[in-house]
Design an enzyme around this catalytic site. Structure first.
Site, PDB file in Angstrom:
ATOM      1  N   ARG A 195      37.345  39.248  39.086  1.00  0.00           N
ATOM      2  CA  ARG A 195      38.678  39.042  39.665  1.00  0.00           C
ATOM      3  C   ARG A 195      39.653  38.487  38.632  1.00  0.00           C
ATOM      4  NH1 ARG A 195      36.581  36.876  45.610  1.00  0.00           N
ATOM      5  NH2 ARG A 195      36.385  38.969  46.494  1.00  0.00           N
ATOM      6  N   TYR A 255      40.821  46.959  43.717  1.00  0.00           N
ATOM      7  CA  TYR A 255      39.399  46.633  43.548  1.00  0.00           C
ATOM      8  C   TYR A 255      39.160  45.150  43.267  1.00  0.00           C
ATOM      9  CZ  TYR A 255      39.903  47.850  38.427  1.00  0.00           C
ATOM     10  OH  TYR A 255      40.265  47.956  37.105  1.00  0.00           O
ATOM     11  N   GLU A 256      37.893  44.777  43.395  1.00  0.00           N
ATOM     12  CA  GLU A 256      37.455  43.372  43.339  1.00  0.00           C
ATOM     13  C   GLU A 256      38.111  42.530  44.428  1.00  0.00           C
ATOM     14  OE1 GLU A 256      34.963  43.171  41.727  1.00  0.00           O
ATOM     15  OE2 GLU A 256      35.219  44.871  40.395  1.00  0.00           O
ATOM     16  N   GLY A 257      38.324  43.122  45.582  1.00  0.00           N
ATOM     17  CA  GLY A 257      38.946  42.423  46.702  1.00  0.00           C
ATOM     18  C   GLY A 257      40.428  42.720  46.744  1.00  0.00           C
TER      19      GLY A 257
END
Length: 597
Positions: free
Chosen positions: A296, A440-442
């Site tokens: 993140r 992406y990555e949340g």
């Protein structure tokens, strides 16, 4: 062909003047990172990015990755050689422990290199970036045997790594995960299932790929409490460390994507593949979050990276493109028209990007230094403070820097007019590549909810109160400094808005959670604006001190101070708008019947 120059000078200003790196010499690895050594490392890294990675960005986007009938994947022309140059130069192990072949240098240097690499070639930079995240997870949760087996080769760059979370029916809600793990009776597990959106899942740049895979052991509890993490290599490892037979993992297809075409984003099929438990059984999310948090922060850097490279190309075009005359009369009467950089709206656009880039870079460096303290300090109180900061700031860095990174790539594209819409100019690629970082990555809405729903109240609000205290103390200590007059007052006002918004949530979100959900994204951006405003105030103070040294940097520092003043005058006032939106609550947002949408 787009251009890129790594901002080494700006980074050195941050590491020498704003956050002097020598103050951290008590931490392992920092004593070797003298200013001269750091500058030499970054200059060499910049050369690699500018001369090797950047020229492949446009061609890699045009060519993309190719999956062959046997499931193998070929990366774009030149990618393999560029990756080999990166690996052979020792860049993969820049901040990795020396016991596994790394150089043990501060991780903040690796963070800076991630910006350079991602600006030069985001798709190519993802291959080593994911590997470094996998290394971090194995360092914390791997067994000693797993560390000895995998880390030396990964640090060397001979093997790469991935993270496998998402499934066709399961993205953010990992409790729905179906991939299963069946004990083989010899300490290993048979992993079966399908994962999607797996970046660098299959490629031709390394001799082995080490997959970190979330799966559910048979009989495990439902939901997230029953998820475990496994290490599943593409090729099994023999007892002597050599590569053995092919494991039961394969690439079913490559996703057809909007951008990052040079990265192999794969559908991965696990058909009884042999894997080994990493960390504790049913505690896989705890282990994977090490890699996810690393990722993140790295994605936040990607947001900055696309803003920076898009800005550099927009500035070059604005200085060259002749169109119209200045509102105050010709600035270049010997030419048929003035370059568009004379126009106020063009300057407003460019300065909005530039002022973000420099503040975001400072925020990244500050966060990187806190990461080093959290991982390397022997002082428990120092470590806890840094860990609190990291937990609080991770969703802000990821969410705000990628939202604005994409927005700035679009602004930079706009500077080119119709040419910005034409592929060979390269600006559309920056826009397309920047877009994935918000997802992406949340996805960023999840980052905002994580900040508001989890991070604010954690440990009784200890982290957010520490942030308020630090920024408030800085304002008080510098309130009488006339040279900072244009920085302290706007920062104090923004901090006040952030404190009011936080209090509003405390009073209105406990009984009515929708209020938190409706205001979360505005709160995240309010927080990010204040954090960047704080960075600008610190940079302004350092810039005035640097000017006083009389070392020939006055012109550069004057430009930095003007950029900072622009941020304070034109960007900081947004905190008031964010506060008003948050305070409006969720009533109207939630009142609309579903059928009316």
């Amino acid at each position: 062909m787009p251009v890129y120059k790594a901002p080494v000078e700006d980074v050195m200003f941050l590491l020498n003047d704003v956050f002097p790196i020598e103050r951290y010499n008590n931490l392992p690895g920092f004593a070797d990172a003298t200013p001269d050594v750091v500058e030499a490392i970054l200059a060499e890294g910049a050369k690699l990015c500018e001369e090797v990675f950047a020229p492949l960005n446009l061609t890699g986007d045009q060519e993309g990755c190719t999956r062959k009938p046997d499931g193998s994947v070929t990366t774009p022309k030149g990618f393999r050689q560029a990756y080999e140059a990166y690996a052979s130069g020792g860049w993969m192990g820049l901040s990795a422990p020396e016991e596994f072949g790394g150089q043990g240098l501060p991780s903040v240097l690796n963070t800076v290199m991630q910006e350079f690499i991602s600006s030069a070639n985001l798709a190519l930079g993802m291959y080593p970036g994911l590997t470094q995240g996998a290394i971090a997870a194995l360092l914390v949760h791997g067994t000693e045997e797993q560390k000895r087996t995998y880390l030396p080769k990964m640090v060397e760059g001979a093997w790469t790594g991935t993270m496998n979370l998402t499934e066709p029916h399961c993205g953010t809600d990992l409790g729905l995960l179906k991939t299963k793990a069946v004990p083989n009776g010899d300490g290993s597990y048979a992993i079966s299932g399908t994962k999607i959106f797996i970046s660098a899942g299959e490629h031709d740049m390394a001799e082995n790929i080490v997959h970190l895979v979330l799966a559910r052991i048979e009989g495990a509890p439902a939901g997230t409490k029953g998820i475990s993490l496994f290490v599943v290599p593409k090729f099994l490892i023999n007892t002597d460390g050599s590569l053995g037979e092919r494991n039961g993992v394969s690439c079913g297809s490559i996703e057809h994507k909007m951008g990052i075409h040079g990265n192999a984003t794969c559908v991965m099929n696990y058909d009884g593949a042999k894997g080994w438990l990493v960390g504790e059984e049913n505690r896989g999310l705890n282990a994977m979050f090490v890699m996810m948090n690393e990722a993140r922060l790295a994605v936040g850097v990607q947001g900055l990276s696309q803003s920076e490279v898009a800005y550099q190309n927009a500035v070059a075009y604005a200085k060259d493109r002749l169109q119209g005359r200045s509102l105050n009369g010709p600035k270049f009467p010997d030419k048929p028209a003035d370059p568009i950089i004379v126009h106020p709206d063009v300057r407003r656009t460019l300065l909005s990007i530039k002022s973000f880039n420099e503040a975001a870079r400072a925020l990244i460096v500050w966060t990187g230094l806190n990461s080093d303290i959290a991982h390397r300090s022997s002082d428990e109180a120092q470590r806890q403070t840094a860990e609190d900061y990291m937990g609080l700031m991770t969703p802000v860095v990821k969410g705000v820097l990628t939202d604005l990174g994409f927005e700035n790539a679009v602004k930079a594209q706009q500077m080119f007019g119709g040419h910005g819409y034409i592929e060979e100019w390269g600006m559309s690629q920056f826009v397309r590549d920047a877009r994935i970082a918000m997802i992406y990555e949340g996805a960023n809405g999840i980052q905002a909810m994580d900040l508001v729903g989890r991070k604010l109240g954690k440990d009784g609000g200890r982290a957010i109160m520490a942030f308020f205290s630090e920024v408030g103390t800085f304002c008080q200590e510098n309130a009488s400094d006339e040279s900072l007059k244009g920085f302290i007052a706007p920062l104090q006002q923004g901090l006040g808005h952030l404190q009011q918004a936080t209090m509003w949530f405390m009073q209105n979100a406990m009984a009515k959670p929708d209020n938190a959900g409706a205001g979360a994204t505005d709160y995240m951006h309010l927080f990010g604006t204040v954090a960047m405003g704080y960075m600008w105030a610190k940079m302004a103070k350092a810039a005035h001190a640097r000017k006083a040294q009389g070392d020939g940097a006055a012109e550069t520092m004057d430009a930095k101070l003007l950029t900072g003043r622009f941020f304070m005058e034109r960007m900081m006032p947004e905190t008031g708008v964010r506060l008003a939106r948050i305070s409006s609550g969720a009533d109207v947002t939630m009142a609309m019947p579903m059928e009316a949408f």
